[in-house]
Design an enzyme around this catalytic site. Structure first.
Site, mmCIF file in Angstrom:
data_model
loop_
_atom_site.group_PDB
_atom_site.id
_atom_site.type_symbol
_atom_site.label_atom_id
_atom_site.label_comp_id
_atom_site.label_asym_id
_atom_site.label_seq_id
_atom_site.Cartn_x
_atom_site.Cartn_y
_atom_site.Cartn_z
ATOM 1 N N CYS A 116 0.829 -1.202 0.000
ATOM 2 C CA CYS A 116 0.000 0.000 0.000
ATOM 3 C C CYS A 116 0.875 1.268 0.000
ATOM 4 C CB CYS A 116 -0.977 -0.030 1.172
ATOM 5 S SG CYS A 116 -2.365 1.117 0.994
ATOM 6 N N HIS B 109 -3.653 -5.119 0.430
ATOM 7 C CA HIS B 109 -3.134 -5.605 1.714
ATOM 8 C C HIS B 109 -3.199 -7.134 1.769
ATOM 9 C CE1 HIS B 109 -2.693 -1.779 3.917
ATOM 10 N NE2 HIS B 109 -3.673 -1.369 3.130
ATOM 11 N N GLU C 289 -1.893 -9.021 3.939
ATOM 12 C CA GLU C 289 -1.825 -9.513 5.312
ATOM 13 C C GLU C 289 -3.194 -9.726 5.956
ATOM 14 O OE1 GLU C 289 -1.540 -4.976 5.657
ATOM 15 O OE2 GLU C 289 -1.023 -6.563 4.239
#
Length: 294
Positions: free
Chosen positions: A83, A170, A172
């Site tokens: 990001c 993202h 994660e």
């Protein structure tokens, strides 16, 4: 120099920094988080296997936004920007980052290049979590675009010669369906980690490191009742060797839940009482101080 294979996370103010580190550790690779203010010389001394740039709330093109020296991309260490971290990589290396004409927020379908190391075993069209006002309008020289969406022409890039990767989304978070695979690909395919670190050893290693640092001194631990502080206090309170203050059981009020006198639910009554008592106890004792001799 680190004694174990380590991937470090450089934090630029992102809300998912701890989650990124957790995902790396789930790959059986040790991970530590450092501020973007960490000196480049310290990173050189650590000799990490890989570096991950976190997201952040700022715009990379503003003068007062968090940044880093371009030298980090010349160390020969694989870097993954996420990001804001992706935008920063492009900005520093000659790409163009601008305010996005269409802000992406939420679950977005991303088309990826499956032949790349980062997207190996990832579906060609995969759902990823986007959250950005700015976007990469032009990739930096030497980078190849390896993912895009309908509104984001540069959703991921790579420079295989320098092992530099960047993703606008993202990986994660769980909302990115194949994010764990992507991060595992970075750790193993790009950083070439062996994955010989185990999560089980983390507590004992941490306690040992604290003991060496503190010696005969004392440590003050403020327990807020939240997850992080409770987890930090748990191994200390379990040992109870030098803890001053009430044990965890003393923090838990007695709560009785009315359940049927017989049947499966009745059998669960003790467990339910303990769980609810613990939860209420954590909220009731908002701040409790422990003076601990490690």
């Amino acid at each position: 120099m680190l004694k174990r294979e380590t991937v470090i996370v450089l934090d630029f103010g992102g809300q998912y920094n701890q989650l990124i580190a957790r995902r790396v550790r789930e790959c059986n690779v040790y991970c530590e988080i450092f501020s973007y203010k960490t000196d480049i010389e310290k990173i050189k001394e650590m000799q990490p296997k890989g570096i991950i740039f976190t997201g952040g709330p700022n715009s990379v093109y503003l003068e007062d936004s968090p940044t880093y020296t371009k030298e980090i991309f010349e160390l020969g260490i694989p870097v993954l920007g996420i990001c804001y971290g992706a935008q920063l990589m492009m900005h520093l290396l000659g790409g163009k980052v601008e305010t996005a004409p269409v802000r992406e927020y939420g679950k977005i379908e991303v088309t990826v290049n499956q032949s790349t190391k980062l997207f190996e075993n990832v579906s060609e069209k995969t759902i990823c979590w986007m959250s950005h006002n700015d976007y990469i309008a032009e990739a930096a020289p030497g980078f190849e675009i390896i993912a895009h969406t309908d509104d984001c022409p540069v959703a991921a890039v790579q420079n295989t010669e320098k092992n530099l990767y960047a993703v606008q989304f993202h990986p994660e978070v769980l909302h990115t369906k194949e994010g764990k695979t992507m991060l595992s690909n970075f750790v193993y395919n790009v950083c070439e980690c062996s994955g010989d670190w185990k999560m089980d050893s983390f507590v004992e290693e941490s306690i040992k490191a604290i003991r060496e640092k503190v010696g005969d001194g004392k440590v003050l631990l403020a327990l807020s009742g939240g997850v992080d502080s409770s987890v930090a206090a748990a191994p200390i309170m379990e040992r109870r060797s030098h803890a001053i203050g009430p044990p965890m059981e003393a923090m838990r009020p007695t709560i009785t839940i009315n359940t049927p006198s017989a049947g499966p639910i009745a059998e669960m009554r003790p467990t339910l009482n303990a769980v609810f008592g613990t939860v209420v106890g954590m909220f009731a004792f908002t701040v409790i101080f422990f003076a601990i001799r490690i």
